[in-house]
Design an enzyme around this catalytic site. Structure first.
Site, mmCIF file in Angstrom:
data_model
loop_
_atom_site.group_PDB
_atom_site.id
_atom_site.type_symbol
_atom_site.label_atom_id
_atom_site.label_comp_id
_atom_site.label_asym_id
_atom_site.label_seq_id
_atom_site.Cartn_x
_atom_site.Cartn_y
_atom_site.Cartn_z
ATOM 1 N N ARG A 151 -0.809 5.175 17.077
ATOM 2 C CA ARG A 151 -1.353 6.093 16.066
ATOM 3 C C ARG A 151 -1.150 7.574 16.373
ATOM 4 O O ARG A 151 -0.696 8.324 15.517
ATOM 5 C CB ARG A 151 -2.827 5.795 15.788
ATOM 6 C CG ARG A 151 -3.100 4.356 15.336
ATOM 7 C CD ARG A 151 -2.079 3.820 14.365
ATOM 8 N NE ARG A 151 -2.454 2.520 13.830
ATOM 9 C CZ ARG A 151 -1.604 1.527 13.585
ATOM 10 N NH1 ARG A 151 -0.317 1.689 13.837
ATOM 11 N NH2 ARG A 151 -2.012 0.394 13.085
ATOM 12 N N SER B 59 -4.380 -9.306 8.689
ATOM 13 C CA SER B 59 -3.871 -7.950 8.781
ATOM 14 C C SER B 59 -3.169 -7.855 10.134
ATOM 15 O O SER B 59 -3.765 -8.126 11.175
ATOM 16 C CB SER B 59 -5.021 -6.947 8.702
ATOM 17 O OG SER B 59 -4.581 -5.705 9.199
ATOM 18 N N ASP C 241 0.822 -1.225 0.000
ATOM 19 C CA ASP C 241 0.000 0.000 0.000
ATOM 20 C C ASP C 241 0.849 1.265 0.000
ATOM 21 O O ASP C 241 0.672 2.142 -0.844
ATOM 22 C CB ASP C 241 -0.905 0.045 1.248
ATOM 23 C CG ASP C 241 -2.073 -0.915 1.153
ATOM 24 O OD1 ASP C 241 -2.418 -1.338 0.031
ATOM 25 O OD2 ASP C 241 -2.648 -1.243 2.210
ATOM 26 N N ASP D 175 -7.931 3.501 12.687
ATOM 27 C CA ASP D 175 -6.624 4.130 12.655
ATOM 28 C C ASP D 175 -6.654 5.429 11.853
ATOM 29 O O ASP D 175 -5.980 6.391 12.192
ATOM 30 C CB ASP D 175 -5.589 3.151 12.072
ATOM 31 C CG ASP D 175 -5.290 2.036 13.064
ATOM 32 O OD1 ASP D 175 -5.468 2.279 14.278
ATOM 33 O OD2 ASP D 175 -4.906 0.933 12.636
HETATM 34 N N1 ARG Z 1 -8.482 -3.197 16.589
HETATM 35 C C1 ARG Z 1 -7.265 -2.633 17.071
HETATM 36 C C2 ARG Z 1 -7.406 -1.153 17.323
HETATM 37 O O1 ARG Z 1 -8.229 -0.543 16.715
HETATM 38 C C3 ARG Z 1 -6.085 -2.928 16.184
HETATM 39 C C4 ARG Z 1 -6.075 -2.251 14.860
HETATM 40 C C5 ARG Z 1 -4.979 -2.713 13.923
HETATM 41 N N2 ARG Z 1 -5.076 -4.114 13.698
HETATM 42 C C6 ARG Z 1 -4.552 -4.814 12.690
HETATM 43 N N3 ARG Z 1 -4.597 -6.096 12.791
HETATM 44 N N4 ARG Z 1 -4.022 -4.248 11.665
HETATM 45 O O2 ARG Z 1 -6.706 -0.593 18.123
#
Ligand code: ARG
Length: 436
Positions: free
Chosen positions: A118, A198, A38, A147
């Protein structure tokens, strides 16, 4: 100094914007770059939109083998400059330790590992954008996750003059189209086998979603895990470890003082080998739907368990009660992208003041998936043996209880005398045996 720098950067950004109007050239954009498909494809795509691309890669302790050559790869793909920031200490000092002091667990279980990174990435993007005089920042989040919300809300809070772009959310390309686009633009794509999940990881843990995990009836397969062993296959002999805290922050393991990065790493390894920190949850997302995520947070779970135990002997009852309400609020704010909100600041100030007395050592047993506290001690403990003991040395004034009970129970006695008439009856107990 910082103000001067920011003013200079603002001037540069304004000049760049003016230039862009004249030429169609939009100026610099700072892209959060991982080297994956990406964000690799995002480089030529942003260039096509008229930007000069600067990349920012954050080292937050993720397990990535492409880190050494990542800047070089960004430049090869077309970036005008590439930055790699080691943000591990920032993450620990400003996110992980505040979270630990707050025993923060979203919906009671998720230690917020992904959520903490983040706002930090948003900070890093803005930091580079201000230094480079960029007009925009860009991230590779999709339009479905939280995110995107966290990065954008945080970036806008830090510098609203910098635009936020989300190429992956805007371009509507499938994976195949991205591959084809990459080939056309001679973008080196990662050769590693694409994971069926992911993944996102850092010092505080690993998050795994998608694929077969999307059916909540499915047990997570072995390959969904990367940091922990299956508790059923964990060693038959437990590990006993002693964690020493100073004002709410861990400083030593088994009596050995350690730097924070090492300490977290050591506990991830030790607790992970005993199957600690696996969390399989359906969480309520900020964007309105429920999703399933499998987390592995061995150090986080061990440290939060130990920290909570230490608080139980060092913090007063009323402070603990208010704190536990605020811990929940802290977790929600962190999850929902409100890291830089005034409420988060106020809660952190409260939590910090409660940690003054949270120093001491906790002994934890790590065994087949659970971290259990076996013992704790603190020089600032308000647990008093002479008050608690039922044996020799009891200093508690038993006779004082008589008056205490009278006054404590008075309001209830007053109420029931006015409202509760008649004898005590049990519906399910036959009282025939009471009759002569
Ligand atoms: N659900 C979690 C959060 O919002 C993790 C997000 C990222 N997860 C991932 N497998 N890419 O904090």
């Amino acid at each position: 100094m910082a103000v001067k720098k920011a003013a200079k950067a603002k001037k540069t950004a304004e000049a760049t914007a003016a230039h862009a109007v004249k030429t169609g050239h939009k100026g610099k954009v700072v892209l959060a770059y991982s080297g994956g498909l990406d964000t690799s494809v995002a480089i030529p795509w942003l260039m096509e939109q008229g930007y000069d691309v600067v990349t920012m890669t954050a080292d937050v302790g993720q397990q990535a083998d492409n880190m050494p050559e990542i800047n070089e790869k960004a430049v090869k793909t077309g970036a005008v400059s590439a930055h790699m920031l080691d943000l591990r200490e920032e993450m620990i000092e400003n996110y992980i330790w505040p979270g630990l002091k707050a025993n923060a667990l979203y919906e009671g279980v998720y230690p917020l590992n992904s959520a903490y990174s983040r706002p930090l990435i948003a900070q890093a993007l803005i930091y580079i954008a201000q230094a480079e005089g960029a007009v925009a920042i860009a991230h590779g989040c999709t339009g479905k996750g939280q995110d995107q919300v966290r990065i954008e809300v945080c970036a806008n809070a830090l510098d609203p003059s910098i635009e936020v772009l989300a190429p992956v959310r805007d371009w509507h390309m499938t994976r195949e189209q991205e591959m084809e686009y990459a080939e056309r633009h001679k973008v080196p794509v990662p050769i590693t086998r694409q994971s069926p999940y992911s993944l996102d990881d850092n010092l505080w843990g690993r998050s795994c979603e998608c694929g077969v995990l999307e059916d909540p009836w499915n047990k997570p397969p072995k390959d969904a895990y990367g940091l922990t062993v299956d508790p059923l296959e964990a060693p038959d002999k437990p590990a006993i470890t002693e964690i020493t805290f100073d004002k709410g922050v861990p400083v030593a393991v088994d009596g050995k003082k350690m730097k924070s990065i090492k300490l977290i790493g050591a506990l991830n390894k030790l607790a992970g080998a005993h199957g600690i920190g696996r969390i399989d949850m359906i969480e309520n997302r900020l964007v309105g739907f429920k999703s399933r995520e499998v987390y592995e947070c061995p150090a986080a779970v061990t440290l939060i368990t130990a920290h909570r135990a230490l608080e139980s002997i060092t913090i007063s009852k009323d402070v603990m009660r208010v704190k536990s309400d605020l811990e929940k609020k802290f977790s929600e704010l962190a999850y929902e992208g409100y890291w830089f909100s005034p409420l988060m600041q106020a809660i952190q100030a409260f939590v910090d003041s409660t940690q003054e007395s949270v120093s001491g050592t906790v002994r934890v047993r790590l065994y087949k998936g659970s971290a259990v506290v076996e013992g704790m001690k603190s020089d600032s403990a308000i647990y008093r043996h002479d008050l608690a003991t039922y044996s020799e040395g009891d200093m508690f004034d038993h006779s004082a209880s008589v008056g205490f009970i009278k006054v404590w129970g008075l309001p209830i006695k007053t109420w029931t005398q006015a409202h509760r008439k008649g004898k005590v009856v049990f519906k399910s107990v036959k009282d025939s045996h009471l009759k002569p």
